[in-house]
Structures are given as structure tokens and as C-alpha cells.
Design a protein around this motif. Structure first.
Motif, PDB file in Angstrom:
ATOM      1  N   ALA A   1       0.824  -1.211   0.000  1.00 16.64           N
ATOM      2  CA  ALA A   1       0.000   0.000   0.000  1.00 16.64           C
ATOM      3  C   ALA A   1       0.858   1.261   0.000  1.00 16.64           C
ATOM      4  CB  ALA A   1      -0.932  -0.011   1.209  1.00 16.64           C
ATOM      5  N   LEU A   2       1.934   1.281   0.787  1.00  8.07           N
ATOM      6  CA  LEU A   2       2.798   2.460   0.822  1.00  8.07           C
ATOM      7  C   LEU A   2       3.488   2.680  -0.518  1.00  8.07           C
ATOM      8  CD1 LEU A   2       4.468   2.156   4.354  1.00  8.07           C
ATOM      9  CD2 LEU A   2       2.692   3.755   3.631  1.00  8.07           C
ATOM     10  N   GLY A   3       3.873   1.596  -1.176  1.00 11.48           N
ATOM     11  CA  GLY A   3       4.488   1.741  -2.493  1.00 11.48           C
ATOM     12  C   GLY A   3       3.539   2.331  -3.504  1.00 11.48           C
ATOM     13  N   ALA A   4       2.264   1.909  -3.460  1.00  9.75           N
ATOM     14  CA  ALA A   4       1.269   2.452  -4.386  1.00  9.75           C
ATOM     15  C   ALA A   4       0.879   3.874  -4.025  1.00  9.75           C
ATOM     16  CB  ALA A   4       0.037   1.556  -4.402  1.00  9.75           C
ATOM     17  N   LEU A   5       0.892   4.189  -2.733  1.00  7.54           N
ATOM     18  CA  LEU A   5       0.501   5.521  -2.289  1.00  7.54           C
ATOM     19  C   LEU A   5       1.565   6.559  -2.605  1.00  7.54           C
ATOM     20  CD1 LEU A   5      -1.406   7.416  -0.690  1.00  7.54           C
ATOM     21  CD2 LEU A   5      -0.235   6.661   1.397  1.00  7.54           C
ATOM     22  N   LEU A   6       2.823   6.250  -2.314  1.00  9.29           N
ATOM     23  CA  LEU A   6       3.908   7.218  -2.488  1.00  9.29           C
ATOM     24  C   LEU A   6       4.573   7.120  -3.852  1.00  9.29           C
ATOM     25  CD1 LEU A   6       5.505   6.848   1.060  1.00  9.29           C
ATOM     26  CD2 LEU A   6       3.897   8.589   0.274  1.00  9.29           C
ATOM     27  N   ARG A   7       4.472   5.951  -4.522  1.00  9.39           N
ATOM     28  CA  ARG A   7       5.038   5.742  -5.859  1.00  9.39           C
ATOM     29  C   ARG A   7       6.535   6.006  -5.897  1.00  9.39           C
ATOM     30  NH1 ARG A   7       0.320   8.233  -9.862  1.00  9.39           N
ATOM     31  NH2 ARG A   7      -1.388   7.002  -8.970  1.00  9.39           N
ATOM     32  N   SER A   8       7.189   5.762  -4.793  1.00  8.31           N
ATOM     33  CA  SER A   8       8.626   5.975  -4.671  1.00  8.31           C
ATOM     34  C   SER A   8       9.189   4.885  -3.771  1.00  8.31           C
ATOM     35  CB  SER A   8       8.930   7.355  -4.099  1.00  8.31           C
ATOM     36  OG  SER A   8      10.281   7.459  -3.693  1.00  8.31           O
ATOM     37  N   VAL A   9      10.211   4.196  -4.252  1.00  6.86           N
ATOM     38  CA  VAL A   9      10.819   3.141  -3.449  1.00  6.86           C
ATOM     39  C   VAL A   9      11.447   3.731  -2.188  1.00  6.86           C
ATOM     40  CG1 VAL A   9      12.621   1.385  -3.405  1.00  6.86           C
ATOM     41  CG2 VAL A   9      11.210   1.663  -5.446  1.00  6.86           C
ATOM     42  N   ALA A  10      12.223   4.795  -2.350  1.00  3.70           N
ATOM     43  CA  ALA A  10      12.881   5.413  -1.205  1.00  3.70           C
ATOM     44  C   ALA A  10      11.865   5.980  -0.213  1.00  3.70           C
ATOM     45  CB  ALA A  10      13.832   6.508  -1.676  1.00  3.70           C
ATOM     46  N   GLY A  11      10.840   6.653  -0.750  1.00  3.66           N
ATOM     47  CA  GLY A  11       9.822   7.221   0.122  1.00  3.66           C
ATOM     48  C   GLY A  11       9.035   6.161   0.864  1.00  3.66           C
ATOM     49  N   GLY A  12       8.649   5.097   0.163  1.00  2.00           N
ATOM     50  CA  GLY A  12       7.890   4.038   0.808  1.00  2.00           C
ATOM     51  C   GLY A  12       8.673   3.340   1.897  1.00  2.00           C
ATOM     52  N   ILE A  13       9.953   3.043   1.631  1.00  2.00           N
ATOM     53  CA  ILE A  13      10.785   2.385   2.646  1.00  2.00           C
ATOM     54  C   ILE A  13      11.003   3.300   3.843  1.00  2.00           C
ATOM     55  CG2 ILE A  13      13.085   1.473   3.092  1.00  2.00           C
ATOM     56  CD1 ILE A  13      13.150   0.453   0.223  1.00  2.00           C
ATOM     57  N   SER A  14      11.203   4.590   3.589  1.00  2.00           N
ATOM     58  CA  SER A  14      11.416   5.539   4.686  1.00  2.00           C
ATOM     59  C   SER A  14      10.204   5.610   5.599  1.00  2.00           C
ATOM     60  CB  SER A  14      11.740   6.925   4.120  1.00  2.00           C
ATOM     61  OG  SER A  14      12.920   6.902   3.352  1.00  2.00           O
ATOM     62  N   VAL A  15       9.018   5.706   5.005  1.00  2.00           N
ATOM     63  CA  VAL A  15       7.800   5.774   5.816  1.00  2.00           C
ATOM     64  C   VAL A  15       7.582   4.465   6.565  1.00  2.00           C
ATOM     65  CG1 VAL A  15       5.289   5.986   5.716  1.00  2.00           C
ATOM     66  CG2 VAL A  15       6.723   7.505   4.353  1.00  2.00           C
ATOM     67  N   LEU A  16       7.874   3.349   5.929  1.00  2.00           N
ATOM     68  CA  LEU A  16       7.711   2.052   6.577  1.00  2.00           C
ATOM     69  C   LEU A  16       8.618   1.933   7.796  1.00  2.00           C
ATOM     70  CD1 LEU A  16       6.467  -0.894   6.296  1.00  2.00           C
ATOM     71  CD2 LEU A  16       8.630  -1.468   5.196  1.00  2.00           C
TER      72      LEU A  16
END
Length: 279
Positions: free
Chosen positions: A191-206
Motif C-alpha cells: 500500500a505504501l508503495g502504491a501511495l507514495l510511488r517511490s521506493v525510497a519514500g515508501g521504505i522511509s515511511v515504513l
């Protein structure tokens, strides 16, 4: 006199093309195939299983070697075979969550998402299929790793105060709860990957959600911690597989409900952006 006879030619008809329909089962099958065609899937799943089992065995061995020592931490001395075996859950959740982010955000970074959504114009079935396929894989792997870690870890601590078997009350519930928790972490990563559409952003938020925010909350006044801490994603998820609970933690059922709400919130945000935004 010759008679010309015209032979009527049969009309040529183009071969009928089979009618293909986009169905939920076909979208799920497509996402399942894409999941296993990536080398990163095998590597990251292998690391997640390794972290879960290896750190559980290391914790059990350390407990066995230090039992009775005056230098052992008091909280660690009160550990059980379940808590020792599941010590690697915090490390496995990072591997499985990161792979979830890569599954969706990776398609946006490579541009493959355009081909995917051209084949499935309604878009949302793609998200549901990705989440279902990977969530199931992460759940099975997490449960398998938890049972393997406990099987060998309980043998290591046999004969110590931490010794337990599968027949003890709450053991099976804790091991299955760990698998469910890791499966939902994988869904949140998707879900975070689809929401942010950024690998770096999704991993950071996770990473911030599962590891950094609980540490920041611990800096708040104790009265605030008691009201906020149990409902954080990581703490609510931990209560799903914790063997014992106190007044500062949620029950397994309540923890699962809270964590399911966090998962639904992440999926809802991803679905809204996928349906409303262009790729």
C-alpha cells in the motif's frame, strides 16, 4: 459454342478472435506470476526467513548460555521460549515490508505500471491482487519461520525456566499471530508503495512507522505514552503474538483489530490515489 461457368468463391471470413475478459482471477494470476518472476522476491523472502529463524536461535542460545548469570538483564531473564524464538520478528518485518514497497513502487519507477493499467483499466483490481498475492506469501513465510524458530529454539532452552512446548497455552496462537502480523506488514508495504510511488519514500515511511515513531513516543510524558503507545502499528502488532499482556498493552484480539485498521487505512489511501491520479 463454349459455355463459361463461373464458380462462386466462398467469402473469406477472418478467424474469430477469442473474447478475453479482465476478471479478478486473471488479474490475480498475472500479479502472482510477476511476483515470482523477480529475483528480488526470492532474495528478500530468503532474507526475511533467515532473519526470523537465525535471530530467534541466537537469542535462545544467548539465554541458555547466560542463565543463572548475575550479568543477565532482568527483562531478558524473564523471557520465554516463544519470546526468544520470535526475537527476529522485528528484523523480518523490515525485509518483508521493503519487498512489499518494491512490488508496487518498483513498477512506477520502471514505467511498467503503464502496461499493467492498460491491461486492467479499472486499476483497483491491480492493487487488491498485489496485496492479496504478496500478503498470502508473507503470511505463510512468517508462520513457517515462526514455527521453525520455535521448534529449534525450544530445544535449545529445554530444561531452563523459559522452556515451553507446542502444547502450552497460547503458544500456537502466538506463532500464528506472528505469521499474520508479518503478512499484514507486507500488505502495508504494498500500500505504501502504491501511495507514495517511490521506493525510497515508501521504505522511509515504513521504517519510520514501525521503528522510529515508537522510540519518539517514549520521549513523551508517561501519561501520554499510556494513551498513545498501545495503538501504534508496531505495538498493536506485537500484542498479536505476545504470550503475556499487562495493563499497558492490548489484548491479542484488540491488537489485531487495531493493526487491521492501520492496514485498511494504508490500503484506502493507496486505492484513492491510484483511482484518482494519473500514472
Amino acid at each position: 459454342m463454349s459455355t463459361l461457368t463461373a464458380t462462386a468463391e466462398e467469402p473469406r471470413t477472418a478467424p474469430a478472435r477469442p473474447a478475453y475478459r479482465v476478471t479478478g482471477r486473471r488479474v490475480l494470476s498475472s500479479e502472482w506470476a510477476k511476483l515470482w518472476s523477480l529475483r528480488s522476491t526470492w532474495i528478500t523472502l530468503g532474507l526475511g526467513l533467515l532473519f526470523l529463524v537465525a535471530f530467534g536461535l541466537i537469542a535462545s542460545s544467548r539465554y541458555k548460555s547466560g542463565i543463572g548469570s548475575d550479568h543477565m538483564d532482568r527483562d531478558f531473564a524473564r523471557s520465554t521460549a516463544v519470546s526468544l524464538s520470535l526475537f527476529g520478528t522485528n528484523f523480518a518485518q523490515l525485509a518483508l515490508g521493503v519487498l512489499g514497497v518494491l512490488i508496487t513502487a518498483g513498477e512506477y519507477s520502471t514505467g511498467m505500471i503503464r502496461s499493467t493499467l492498460a491491461a486492467v483499466p479499472r486499476r483497483l483490481p491491480v492493487l487488491w491482487s498485489k496485496a492479496a498475492a504478496y500478503g498470502l506469501v508473507a503470511l505463510v513465510l512468517g508462520a513457517l519461520g515462526a514455527f521453525v524458530a520455535f521448534f529449534f529454539g525450544s530445544g535449545i532452552v529445554s530444561g531452563t525456566p523459559a522452556a515451553m512446548t507446542f502444547s502450552h497455552a497460547g503458544v500456537l496462537r502466538s506463532l500464528l499471530g506472528a505469521g499474520l502480523y508479518l503478512g499484514l506488514v507486507g500488505v502495508i508495504g504494498v500500500a505504501l508503495g502504491a501511495l507514495l510511488r517511490s521506493v525510497a519514500g515508501g521504505i522511509s515511511v515504513l521504517v519510520a512507522t514501525l521503528m522510529l515513531i515508537p522510540g519518539l513516543v517514549s520521549l513523551l510524558p508517561s501519561s501520554w505514552q499510556d494513551d498513545i503507545s498501545p495503538y501504534l502499528p508496531s505495538n498493536a502488532g506485537e500484542s498479536m503474538f505476545a504470550l503475556t499482556h499487562d495493563s499497558t498493552t492490548l489484548s491479542p484480539g484488540a491488537g489485531m483489530l487495531v493493526f487491521l485498521c492501520w492496514t485498511a487505512l494504508a490500503l484506502g489511501g493507496a486505492a484513492y490515489r491510484m483511482a484518482r491520479s494519473d500514472v
